[in-house]
Design a protein around this motif. Structure first.
Motif, PDB file in Angstrom:
ATOM      1  N   GLU A 167      -0.975  -3.564   2.466  1.00 33.78           N
ATOM      2  CA  GLU A 167      -0.723  -4.551   1.806  1.00 33.78           C
ATOM      3  C   GLU A 167      -0.589  -5.946   2.686  1.00 33.78           C
ATOM      4  O   GLU A 167      -1.024  -7.020   2.244  1.00 33.78           O
ATOM      5  CB  GLU A 167       0.972  -4.689   1.386  1.00 33.78           C
ATOM      6  N   LYS A 168      -0.522  -5.741   3.944  1.00 34.32           N
ATOM      7  CA  LYS A 168      -1.098  -7.086   4.959  1.00 34.32           C
ATOM      8  C   LYS A 168      -2.472  -7.458   4.628  1.00 34.32           C
ATOM      9  O   LYS A 168      -2.663  -8.671   4.873  1.00 34.32           O
ATOM     10  CB  LYS A 168      -0.620  -6.373   6.417  1.00 34.32           C
ATOM     11  N   ASN A 169      -3.228  -6.313   4.515  1.00 32.46           N
ATOM     12  CA  ASN A 169      -4.665  -6.711   4.300  1.00 32.46           C
ATOM     13  C   ASN A 169      -5.042  -7.295   3.040  1.00 32.46           C
ATOM     14  O   ASN A 169      -6.157  -7.570   2.788  1.00 32.46           O
ATOM     15  CB  ASN A 169      -5.528  -5.764   4.901  1.00 32.46           C
ATOM     16  N   GLU A 170      -4.057  -7.663   2.248  1.00 33.33           N
ATOM     17  CA  GLU A 170      -4.200  -7.975   0.761  1.00 33.33           C
ATOM     18  C   GLU A 170      -4.928  -6.992  -0.115  1.00 33.33           C
ATOM     19  O   GLU A 170      -5.762  -7.401  -1.012  1.00 33.33           O
ATOM     20  CB  GLU A 170      -4.548  -9.308   0.727  1.00 33.33           C
ATOM     21  N   LEU A 171      -4.946  -5.603   0.052  1.00 36.16           N
ATOM     22  CA  LEU A 171      -5.835  -4.754  -0.386  1.00 36.16           C
ATOM     23  C   LEU A 171      -4.857  -4.200  -1.919  1.00 36.16           C
ATOM     24  O   LEU A 171      -5.529  -3.625  -2.688  1.00 36.16           O
ATOM     25  CB  LEU A 171      -6.187  -3.600   0.174  1.00 36.16           C
ATOM     26  N   THR A 176      -0.862  -4.291  -3.712  1.00 34.85           N
ATOM     27  CA  THR A 176       0.532  -5.170  -3.867  1.00 34.85           C
ATOM     28  C   THR A 176       1.718  -4.009  -4.070  1.00 34.85           C
ATOM     29  O   THR A 176       1.096  -2.876  -4.640  1.00 34.85           O
ATOM     30  CB  THR A 176       0.496  -5.842  -4.971  1.00 34.85           C
ATOM     31  N   GLU A 235       5.038  -3.681  -5.841  1.00 36.25           N
ATOM     32  CA  GLU A 235       5.854  -4.561  -6.865  1.00 36.25           C
ATOM     33  C   GLU A 235       7.395  -3.641  -6.761  1.00 36.25           C
ATOM     34  O   GLU A 235       7.078  -2.522  -7.259  1.00 36.25           O
ATOM     35  CB  GLU A 235       5.349  -4.934  -7.900  1.00 36.25           C
ATOM     36  N   THR A 272      -5.473  -5.023  -5.439  1.00 37.46           N
ATOM     37  CA  THR A 272      -5.535  -6.433  -5.767  1.00 37.46           C
ATOM     38  C   THR A 272      -7.123  -6.326  -5.806  1.00 37.46           C
ATOM     39  O   THR A 272      -7.965  -5.562  -5.837  1.00 37.46           O
ATOM     40  CB  THR A 272      -5.402  -7.152  -4.457  1.00 37.46           C
ATOM     41  N   GLU A 273      -7.831  -7.669  -6.334  1.00 39.00           N
ATOM     42  CA  GLU A 273      -9.092  -7.951  -6.456  1.00 39.00           C
ATOM     43  C   GLU A 273      -9.882  -7.325  -5.195  1.00 39.00           C
ATOM     44  O   GLU A 273     -10.981  -6.550  -5.458  1.00 39.00           O
ATOM     45  CB  GLU A 273      -9.419  -9.431  -6.928  1.00 39.00           C
ATOM     46  N   LYS A 274      -9.374  -7.682  -4.035  1.00 40.52           N
ATOM     47  CA  LYS A 274     -10.127  -7.421  -2.883  1.00 40.52           C
ATOM     48  C   LYS A 274      -9.982  -5.937  -2.849  1.00 40.52           C
ATOM     49  O   LYS A 274     -10.925  -5.542  -2.117  1.00 40.52           O
ATOM     50  CB  LYS A 274      -9.344  -8.163  -1.523  1.00 40.52           C
TER      51      LYS A 274
END
Length: 130
Positions: free
Chosen positions: A62-66, A68, A70, A81-83
């Protein structure tokens, strides 16, 4: 020994593709892509990973924005995520390249026999007979 060397080669190829992530991160991301919107607790059970270890890894992802996470009441739903999707595409590319290189050296009859065995094993697992 040679089998382990092959697996290590695959792991190195994956790690090159995904930079700072380890092989478990890659497994989690691709499993999440194949099982979208799973609850974190169910995901941990599905992968047979200790829930506390899974939580630590999910926080990192999550920190690496890979991914989420919720909140849905008391539960947390996991999403790529898109990443994260782009990373999964890279992992699949590496897997395809690795398997292509590996299987072009396998006798076609042996490859077909192996595929039949894996289909049969998959059927047993899907039917819950194991």
């Amino acid at each position: 020994m040679k089998f382990r060397n092959g697996i290590n080669r695959y792991i190195r190829m994956c790690e090159k593709e995904v930079d700072e992530l380890n092989i478990l991160d890659s497994v989690i991301l691709t499993a999440l892509r194949d099982n979208p919107n799973m609850l974190a607790k169910d995901f941990s059970k599905m992968l047979s990973i200790d829930p506390s270890y899974m939580t630590r890894d999910l926080v990192k992802l999550e920190k690496n924005e890979l991914i989420t996470r919720e909140k849905d009441g008391r539960q947390k739903t996991l999403r790529l995520t898109e990443k994260g999707e782009r990373i999964c595409t890279g992992i699949e590319r590496v897997k395809g390249k690795f398997l292509s290189e590996l299987f072009k050296k396998v006798d076609p009859d042996e490859l077909e026999a192996s595929q039949r065995i894996f289909r049969a094993a998959n059927k047993v697992l899907e039917e819950g007979k194991f």
